[in-house]
Design an enzyme around this catalytic site. Structure first.
Site, PDB file in Angstrom:
ATOM      1  N   GLY A 112       0.876  -1.330   0.070  1.00  0.00           N
ATOM      2  CA  GLY A 112      -0.107   0.168  -0.040  1.00  0.00           C
ATOM      3  C   GLY A 112       0.889   1.301   0.026  1.00  0.00           C
ATOM      4  O   GLY A 112       2.191   1.128   0.435  1.00  0.00           O
ATOM      5  N   THR A 113       0.614   2.460  -0.539  1.00  0.00           N
ATOM      6  CA  THR A 113       1.387   3.218  -0.705  1.00  0.00           C
ATOM      7  C   THR A 113       0.961   4.706   0.242  1.00  0.00           C
ATOM      8  O   THR A 113       1.237   4.603   1.395  1.00  0.00           O
ATOM      9  CB  THR A 113       1.221   3.843  -2.069  1.00  0.00           C
ATOM     10  OG1 THR A 113      -0.089   3.792  -2.631  1.00  0.00           O
ATOM     11  CG2 THR A 113       2.080   2.723  -2.960  1.00  0.00           C
TER      12      THR A 113
END
Lengths: 281, 249
Positions: free
Chosen positions: A53-54
């Site tokens: 995830g960013t």
């Protein structure tokens, strides 16, 4: 004593031992195999490919705090998921947004939510916001072994402090180091760009509506320059998750609300691709 | 060397049951009953800190009469059981039936094992359903049996008398204020038939409210809201009480 207390169907002794109000401590005693930090990883060659995830951003405003995240998960150069959810309520008055290895992060959040709920049920009162932030710190620290193999989780924790009457943000590093952030914070691969954006647009007197727009602006800027961060996807109707925590508790903006904010930001960028400009002096 | 006296198993069990019952009877009674929007717990409790009712899981509540340290232990055991189950499987897999079963086994084993003193507690485990038909109330006496109750149940010292009073007057679909009033009337009747007043400060009240938007349906009713429910005329309060519920949260 029975050789196997489970065979009678009664609660095993560990369940009836008074003492800890912590679900994690209970697990460590009774079912250590279920604790994410206790797993032994075989040594691997090179990086393990798993969805990451960013970008997560948070902004405080008088009366509360906003926590938001983009919707992309990447695996190397591939987009693993377009509509992943990375911002979760931790309890009534706090939320956690996660950047890093998605699978481990989701498990960590699930355990964290349960840890807070368990304490609340056993003790009859909520942990302080600092206490919650410290619990999360412990959980990240226990994941250090995996982090060193490339499976790091770096969350952002935001909550409304009922004692102080204000929204607060805590950021973490992979070793579990915790620091309180004032005003705004960002984590994840696009955080550099998001932080730049927040730095120029943040004011101390934001309203709730301003703050929710600001986080979407920052996420747009992160997506603009970081390939692992997803911008608002108008065609697929996938918009950032925006959550607000105030005295009234946690609230996630509805699909309609977040799409309206995202659309207005996208609309504005049609004219001005770099977004709103801060005054030069 | 002393020779142990022979005690028949019947006598031994009867003695243990007598011991447990006496312990439970020393505690104050409490009432658990269904109303239109869920399940209400009402009891007399002078303490603000030591609760008789508490939340076990999303839809499951717990009530206990008897010895505090023993039921507190069982309560925490139940919370641990429910949380562990929900963590390993799913939140929907935690049920009152499963929990009641574990409690029954625990109480039953303790009751019949000669090495342990029987617990002086009587528990109620309740789960609120999507509809009133889905509501479940289990009563767990000290010896490990389970009684599946409908409508209303009372446990504690004066339980039999209160139960029969409630059985005659409880009906389905009562409003919260009506149910609460009935429960307080039932609790304020003494063993000798006389009535006494229980002030609102001495009442502990909690609900499992199926209309609550949150997934956790358990909520304590305290302070102004309790006062208003007690004073209100049953029929008028429906809208008021739900309005106040949202205000509280």
């Amino acid at each position: 004593m029975e050789p196997n207390p489970r065979s009678t169907g009664r609660l095993p002794a560990a369940f009836l031992t008074p003492g800890s109000s912590s679900f994690m401590e209970f697990l460590a005693e009774h079912r250590p195999d279920l604790l994410p930090g206790r797993r032994q990883l075989p040594p691997t060659q090179g990086a393990l490919e798993a969805p990451h995830g960013t970008t997560i951003v948070a902004v405080t405003f008088p009366g509360g705090v906003v926590l938001a995240g983009d919707r992309r998960a990447t695996m190397g150069n591939v987009i693993a998921q377009r509509d992943v959810e990375k911002v979760f309520p931790a309890d009534e008055y706090s939320a956690v947004g996660i950047a890093g290895t998605a699978g481990i992060a989701v498990e960590m959040v699930k355990l964290f939510q349960l840890e807070l709920e368990h304490f609340e049920k056993v003790e009859g009162t909520q942990l302080s916001l600092e206490g919650k932030a410290n619990r999360l710190s412990t959980m990240i620290r226990s994941n250090l072994g995996m982090a060193m193999q490339g499976l790091a989780v770096v969350p952002l924790f935001a909550g409304y402090d009922l004692d102080r009457g204000q929204g607060r943000i805590f950021s973490y590093d992979v070793t579990g180091g915790r620091s309180e952030e004032y005003g705004y914070a960002a984590t994840g691969s696009g955080s550099l760009f998001a932080r730049g954006s927040l730095k120029k647009l943040y004011r101390e007197d934001l309203t709730e509506a301003d703050a929710t727009t600001l986080v979407v602006q920052a996420l747009y800027d992160a997506a603009d320059d970081d390939s692992a961060t997803g911008g608002p996807d108008v065609a697929r109707r996938i918009y950032p998750i925006v959550t607000v925590i105030t005295e009234d508790g946690f609230r996630r903006l509805t699909e309609d609300e977040s799409s309206e904010i995202a659309r207005s930001v996208v609309q504005q960028r049609m004219e001005q691709p770099d977004g709103p400009r801060a005054a030069l002096r | 060397m002393s020779t142990p006296f022979y005690v028949s198993p019947q006598q031994a069990m009867a003695d243990r049951a007598e011991y447990a019952r006496k312990g439970i009877a020393r505690g104050r009674s409490l009432v658990v009953m269904q109303y239109a929007d869920g399940i209400v717990f009402v009891g007399e409790n002078p303490s603000r800190a030591l609760h008789k009712f508490s939340e076990i899981y999303d839809r499951i509540g717990f009530a206990a009469a008897g010895k505090y340290n023993e039921y507190e232990n069982l309560r925490i055991g139940g919370v641990r059981y429910a949380d562990l189950r929900g963590y390993t499987y799913d939140r929907n897999d935690v049920t009152a039936r499963g929990l009641a079963n574990v409690y029954a086994q625990t109480l039953g084993t303790i009751f019949s094992s000669a090495g342990e003193k029987p617990y002086e507690v009587e528990l109620v485990v309740a789960e609120v359903g999507e509809t009133p038909e889905g509501d479940q109330i289990y009563r767990l006496p000290h010896d490990g049996s389970i009684v599946d109750e409908h409508g209303s149940v009372a446990v504690g010292g004066n339980a039999e008398q209160i139960s029969s009073y409630l059985d005659q007057r409880h009906r389905d679909g009562m409003s919260l204020a009506e149910a609460l009033k009935l429960a307080v009337q039932a609790l304020s009747r003494d063993t000798n038939g006389s009535e006494r007043e229980i002030p609102a400060e001495r009442l502990e009240v909690a609900v499992l409210d199926r209309t609550r938007p949150q997934k956790r349906k358990f909520k304590r009713i305290v302070g102004r809201q309790l006062q208003r429910l007690l004073q209100a005329d049953g029929a008028v309060t429906e809208a008021e009480s739900s309005e106040e519920g949202s205000e509280e949260k």
